[in-house]
Structure formats: C-alpha cells, structure tokens
Design an enzyme around this catalytic site. Sequence first.
Site, PDB file in Angstrom:
ATOM      1  N   THR A   7     105.134 116.179  48.687  1.00  0.00           N
ATOM      2  CA  THR A   7     105.730 116.214  47.352  1.00  0.00           C
ATOM      3  C   THR A   7     106.241 117.599  46.977  1.00  0.00           C
ATOM      4  OG1 THR A   7     104.302 114.404  46.614  1.00  0.00           O
ATOM      5  CG2 THR A   7     105.280 115.765  44.900  1.00  0.00           C
ATOM      6  N   ASP A  51     106.569 112.422  55.568  1.00  0.00           N
ATOM      7  CA  ASP A  51     105.697 112.017  54.474  1.00  0.00           C
ATOM      8  C   ASP A  51     104.260 112.039  54.991  1.00  0.00           C
ATOM      9  OD1 ASP A  51     105.915 110.354  51.652  1.00  0.00           O
ATOM     10  OD2 ASP A  51     104.170 109.776  52.844  1.00  0.00           O
ATOM     11  N   SER A  52     103.328 112.454  54.158  1.00  0.00           N
ATOM     12  CA  SER A  52     101.957 112.592  54.659  1.00  0.00           C
ATOM     13  C   SER A  52     101.354 111.255  55.063  1.00  0.00           C
ATOM     14  CB  SER A  52     101.066 113.283  53.625  1.00  0.00           C
ATOM     15  OG  SER A  52     100.857 112.460  52.497  1.00  0.00           O
ATOM     16  N   SER A  53     101.875 110.147  54.544  1.00  0.00           N
ATOM     17  CA  SER A  53     101.364 108.841  54.966  1.00  0.00           C
ATOM     18  C   SER A  53     101.750 108.536  56.409  1.00  0.00           C
ATOM     19  CB  SER A  53     101.867 107.736  54.027  1.00  0.00           C
ATOM     20  OG  SER A  53     103.280 107.688  54.015  1.00  0.00           O
ATOM     21  N   THR A  83      99.704 115.274  49.947  1.00  0.00           N
ATOM     22  CA  THR A  83      98.309 115.175  49.514  1.00  0.00           C
ATOM     23  C   THR A  83      97.569 113.966  50.081  1.00  0.00           C
ATOM     24  OG1 THR A  83      98.964 114.005  47.496  1.00  0.00           O
ATOM     25  CG2 THR A  83      98.765 116.411  47.365  1.00  0.00           C
ATOM     26  N   ASP A  84      98.284 112.884  50.409  1.00  0.00           N
ATOM     27  CA  ASP A  84      97.596 111.647  50.765  1.00  0.00           C
ATOM     28  C   ASP A  84      96.696 111.791  51.984  1.00  0.00           C
ATOM     29  OD1 ASP A  84      98.692 110.345  48.627  1.00  0.00           O
ATOM     30  OD2 ASP A  84     100.235 109.290  49.769  1.00  0.00           O
ATOM     31  N   THR A 160      87.917 115.762  49.819  1.00  0.00           N
ATOM     32  CA  THR A 160      88.473 114.417  49.674  1.00  0.00           C
ATOM     33  C   THR A 160      89.454 114.396  48.509  1.00  0.00           C
ATOM     34  OG1 THR A 160      86.517 113.301  50.572  1.00  0.00           O
ATOM     35  CG2 THR A 160      87.903 112.013  49.101  1.00  0.00           C
ATOM     36  N   GLN A 272      79.645 104.988  50.710  1.00  0.00           N
ATOM     37  CA  GLN A 272      80.837 104.745  49.905  1.00  0.00           C
ATOM     38  C   GLN A 272      80.870 105.643  48.666  1.00  0.00           C
ATOM     39  OE1 GLN A 272      81.291 100.533  49.046  1.00  0.00           O
ATOM     40  NE2 GLN A 272      80.709  99.961  51.128  1.00  0.00           N
ATOM     41  N   CYS A 273      79.742 106.256  48.334  1.00  0.00           N
ATOM     42  CA  CYS A 273      79.698 107.180  47.196  1.00  0.00           C
ATOM     43  C   CYS A 273      80.379 108.498  47.567  1.00  0.00           C
ATOM     44  CB  CYS A 273      78.258 107.455  46.785  1.00  0.00           C
ATOM     45  SG  CYS A 273      77.326 105.989  46.313  1.00  0.00           S
TER      46      CYS A 273
END
Length: 336
Positions: A7, A51-53, A83-84, A160, A272-273
């Site tokens: 971005t 793109d980071s994806s 950022t992704d 994260t 998952q936390c």
Amino acid sequence: MIYTGGTIGMNHNPHTGALEPFDFEHLLSRVPELEQFQTEISTYQFSPPIDSSDMSPQFWIRLARLVTDRYDEYDGFVILHGTDTMAYTASALSFMLQNLTKPVILTGSQLPIGQLRTDGKENLITSIEMAAARHQDGTPIVPEVGIYFNGHLMRGNRTTKQSADEFNAFESFNYPHLADAGVQITYHEDMIHRPNYRKPIVPQFELDANVIIFSLFPGVREDLIRHIISTPNLRSIVMRTYGSGNAPQSPWLISALREAHRRGKVVINISQCLQGRVEMGRYDTGFQLKEAGVISGYDGTVESAVTKLMYLQGKYEDPEIVRKFMRQSICGEITV
C-alpha cells in the site's frame, strides 16, 4: 531500502478507483525528507512490485539473497512491504539470516504515501533512522529482523497483524517492543538480541513449504482432518487450538494425531488466542495432545511457527530433528 510493493507505494487508478502500484521513484519524490539524512540511501525495487497477498517462499529467498549479497556494503536494510503478509516475511527472514549482525527492518503503511493522512512517511523515515542507529562502539543498536509500525519496533518473528483499518496495524503480544518512537526514540536494549559480531552471517536459501495450518472449532469433522493428515508430501501441521492449547476429547482426533505422528508428520500446537502461551499439561485435553505426539508452540505466533517449519524442513529430512528444534528458540521466536 528494498521496495517489494504494498500500500505504501500505491496510487488510485483513475479508471477503476482501485489501488495499484506506481513507480518507486515517484514514491521517493513524495518523501523529500529523505534528503535530510546524512547517511547514504541506496534503493532496489521489485519489478514489477508485488501485492503482499502474492508473497511466497520464492520471494523470501530473493530477499534473503539481496541482503546477503550486499551485506558488506551497507549498515542496515529497510524493506517496504505490504501489511497482509509482512509478519510472515519478517519471521521467515529471521530464520533464514542466522547470526544477523545488522538491522533488517520491515515497514509499510495503511494509506498510500501520496495521500494527505498517510502513515507511510513516519513509518519509512523512522525505520531508516533505526536501521542506521549505532552504539558509540559502532555496533548497530538493533541487529535483528524487526517490524516498525505506528511508533513501535517489534521483533519480526513475534509480530502479528492485528487490524486492517487502524494505523496501529501490528502488535507483538507475547514479547515487549524493541523500541518506541515518540519525540525521542527509546530503545529497550535488554529486549534486543545480541549476536556474536565475530561470526559471519549464515544464510539459508532452501525452504520446504510442505506445511499446512488448520484451526479447531466446535463441529470439526473427522473425515476432513484425516484427509489433511493423509495428504501426500505433507510434512508438518500447525494446529490452532483453544485457550492454552486445548482440543476436543474426541477419540477420533487423538487417534488421527497419533497416526500423523506415526507417519513422521510434525504437529505443532498454537493457541488461537493472540496473547498467552500453550501449556499442554494445564488441562487434561491438552495433556492428551502431548501424549499423541503433538509439540507445544509455547508463546509463538502462527506466522513464526509456519516459517520456522519451512526453514527446518529445508535443512533437515529427519522429523525428529525438526521436532527437536521446534522445542528450542532459534532466534527469540518463543519463550521456552
């Protein structure tokens, strides 16, 4: 400064209204403040920007080679990245660049650098300042892979993405910040890794991506889990469990995990936390996972666990050796 895409270097397409990459030189022209730096800044651009994806292990290898090929020419490296997947890239590079003695700082932005309210300028300028920062003896203040965003420098393999909308897009939930930037930059030196400056950097350019992530949820189906476990060539699984590393007490799940272990697949337990650590001896549900051969991911991130497995699998064929190193901290990615 290495521009991969993202971005920070995008502009609005006047026909579609969508964001798309534009020329890196145009990006630099939007930051005239760079001319005030007394240090010399060289640039390298991915062509075309990605793109980071679309980030992949092949691009991580390319970045690692860029850093190591130019390692003796520069005091530090700043990587502009979308950022992704930034946390995945930072984690991967932390493992691939062993005994790193210079800063490698990833940054980007939530708004393009050409927009009035962009966060890109501050992120870029401060990242460069941190990459150039030195102690009085000439050694770098931050000789490790980090992510700088919105006033905070974080260890790359502890970070994260937490928000798609806020400028405070990243957080290191289980490890303190390496530095905080306000009017002054405050470095938390007791949190920063100290390498052996007498040893050379040891890069690794081989990654094995035969790893998968799956999350447990109420109603998870046995046939799907067994299908994943029986996937040909799959070497490891990052299993996202509940709370402190708990899973359903379904006999079929424990049986399937035992079967995965018997087949030589490495199964890592990650909560998952966002905050906290896996403690498989805390509850009986977690203890059963341990008995089935599942390894604790401690307080590590999913991004770190996945890229660490790719790194170790690229280095070792024996699953027992991979399990051994997954229980150890290689570069500060977990607290054992």
